[in-house]
Enzyme design. Structure first.
Site, PDB file in Angstrom:
ATOM      1  N   HIS A 387      34.564  32.224 -33.870  1.00 39.06           N
ATOM      2  CA  HIS A 387      35.029  33.214 -34.089  1.00 39.06           C
ATOM      3  C   HIS A 387      34.868  34.308 -34.711  1.00 39.06           C
ATOM      4  O   HIS A 387      35.826  34.986 -35.408  1.00 39.06           O
ATOM      5  CB  HIS A 387      36.760  31.998 -33.967  1.00 39.06           C
ATOM      6  CG  HIS A 387      37.399  32.889 -34.149  1.00 39.06           C
ATOM      7  ND1 HIS A 387      37.894  34.774 -34.241  1.00 39.06           N
ATOM      8  CD2 HIS A 387      39.194  33.205 -34.297  1.00 39.06           C
ATOM      9  CE1 HIS A 387      38.954  34.820 -34.063  1.00 39.06           C
ATOM     10  NE2 HIS A 387      39.809  34.659 -34.240  1.00 39.06           N
ATOM     11  N   ASP A 391      36.402  38.588 -32.074  1.00 40.89           N
ATOM     12  CA  ASP A 391      37.693  38.822 -32.268  1.00 40.89           C
ATOM     13  C   ASP A 391      38.132  38.078 -30.865  1.00 40.89           C
ATOM     14  O   ASP A 391      37.205  37.838 -29.702  1.00 40.89           O
ATOM     15  CB  ASP A 391      38.346  39.751 -32.972  1.00 40.89           C
ATOM     16  CG  ASP A 391      37.852  40.177 -33.844  1.00 40.89           C
ATOM     17  OD1 ASP A 391      37.240  39.444 -34.921  1.00 40.89           O
ATOM     18  OD2 ASP A 391      37.878  41.233 -34.253  1.00 40.89           O
TER      19      ASP A 391
END
Length: 416
Positions: A387, A391
């Site tokens: 992450h 995204d």
């Protein structure tokens, strides 16, 4: 002349190896380039061959023990030959019978054999066991680890135990008091292989350094299954290999990576590296565990070439014949737990990569299709991603692209 058997360099980042099975015992004859021992690393198993003809005169590092690159693990006596086994004595040829001599009138008494004078016995001074033959530094090291001199192979002059001999056992678990055990509660302690230790280190590294999340979707495998059924015979006849599911997923993953380049990138220090090539790692079961060989420039390969590469990797992985360079690098990984029956999983990213696609078992399930409930062969797919770089929106879009390409395989050809 004695030739040292030194651990060779097996990779740029590999400094320590574990000694595998010795295929020759001390005293056995060896020939030039004959495999005498297996050397295990965290990635591959390497065959160590004899540098010349001779006899394996000594083994210093036994199976399961570790050694550094350049360490001497044994000796070969060059040009020597193993001692020949003694031949059974041949039965003497039959001799013609001779007439028996007439009995002697009187047997002459044999003179008594002269008795040798025995020296006076001297009682030898026996040092305490395990004391006089152990050097002081080695004795301290043995005490610290709870070992005895009998646990160590002595290499010092006169059979003395040196501290280096104790250090050579650094991978051996420290002795512990044996608990009463029954036949159904026995325990076995074995050293962890370099391959398994490396896997453990990488998994922990991934969990500690990356912000890992997993997103899921499901794929209707019916269209690909119909395509395989229609063209399987022609494909097998032309290329000599069956058309599987993995080539479709590799090609679909490449299309998704083109759409979402961050999944094909990596974080390098304070920079992001976007890669314009696609080296796809494919997890395969091997003799030592799960290995991930890499298909280089998979975007340039046909379906047949992908299937052939995966089949070759799988075969050589079972025989521990994968080369070190085939396990290095990779920009993205595909892991198929479905072949073992897994329905759902959260695969772990292989650092420094930023994503891994997890495949699962195909199961017939009732699905709503155009207002009707129909039974379709469905598969859950999972994308675990870093992450820090990818995204959530990009991860979901990535899996949707995988789903589109698998449910409409013509998209792969048309790149739409």
């Amino acid at each position: 002349m004695a030739i040292e058997l030194k651990v060779p360099t097996v990779g740029e980042s590999i400094t320590e190896v574990q000694i595998g099975e010795w295929l020759k015992a001390e005293g056995d004859s060896v020939t030039h380039d004959e495999i005498i021992v297996k050397i295990e690393t965290d990635k591959v198993t390497v065959d160590f061959t004899a540098p010349s003809d001779g006899v394996l005169s000594r083994i210093l590092v036994k199976k399961g023990q570790t050694a550094a690159v350049g360490d001497v693990i044994g000796f070969i006596e060059e040009g020597a030959a193993a001692p020949a086994k003694p031949k059974a004595p041949e039965a003497p040829a039959a001799q013609p019978a001779l007439p028996e001599p007439p009995p002697a009138k009187a047997a002459a008494a044999a003179p008594p054999a002269p008795q040798e004078e025995r020296p006076k016995s001297v009682r030898p001074t026996i040092p305490p066991q395990g004391f006089a033959r152990v050097m002081p530094s080695a004795r301290r090291a043995l005490k610290e680890r709870g070992l005895t001199p009998d646990d160590v192979e002595a290499t010092g002059p006169g059979g003395r135990v040196l501290k280096e001999d104790v250090d050579r056992l650094k991978e051996k678990p420290a002795a512990r008091p044996a608990a009463p055990a029954t036949a159904d509660r026995a325990e076995e302690i074995v050293p962890m292989s370099p391959f398994r230790k490396r896997i453990a280190e990488r998994l922990v590294q991934s969990q500690q350094t990356a912000a890992l999340l997993t997103t899921f979707n499901e794929v209707d495998m019916g269209p690909v299954m119909e395509l395989r059924k229609t063209h399987q015979d022609a494909f097998l006849e032309k290329y000599g290999i069956k058309l599987g599911f993995m080539s479709f997923f590799v090609k679909s993953a490449i299309e998704a990576l083109k759409l979402i380049p961050s999944v094909n990138g990596e974080i390098r220090g304070n920079d992001v590296v976007y890669k314009n090539y696609f080296d796809i790692g494919v997890a395969v079961g091997g003799g030592k565990g799960l290995a991930v060989p890499v298909i280089r420039n998979a975007e340039r390969l046909s379906f047949a070439e992908v299937e052939q590469a995966i089949a070759d990797f799988g075969k050589r992985a079972k025989d521990n014949k994968l080369e070190l360079h085939e396990l290095q690098g990779g920009t993205f990984t595909i892991s198929n737990g479905g072949i073992y029956g897994s329905m759902m999983s959260t695969p772990i990213v292989n650092p420094p990569q930023s994503g891994i696609l997890g495949l699962h078992a195909i199961q017939d399930r009732p699905m709503a299709v155009k207002g009707q409930v129909v039974i379709r062969p469905m598969m859950y797919v999972a994308l675990t991603y870093d992450h820090r770089l990818v995204d959530g929106r990009e991860a979901v879009t990535f899996l949707k692209r995988i789903k589109q390409c698998m449910e409409e395989p013509a998209r792969i050809l048309l790149e739409v």
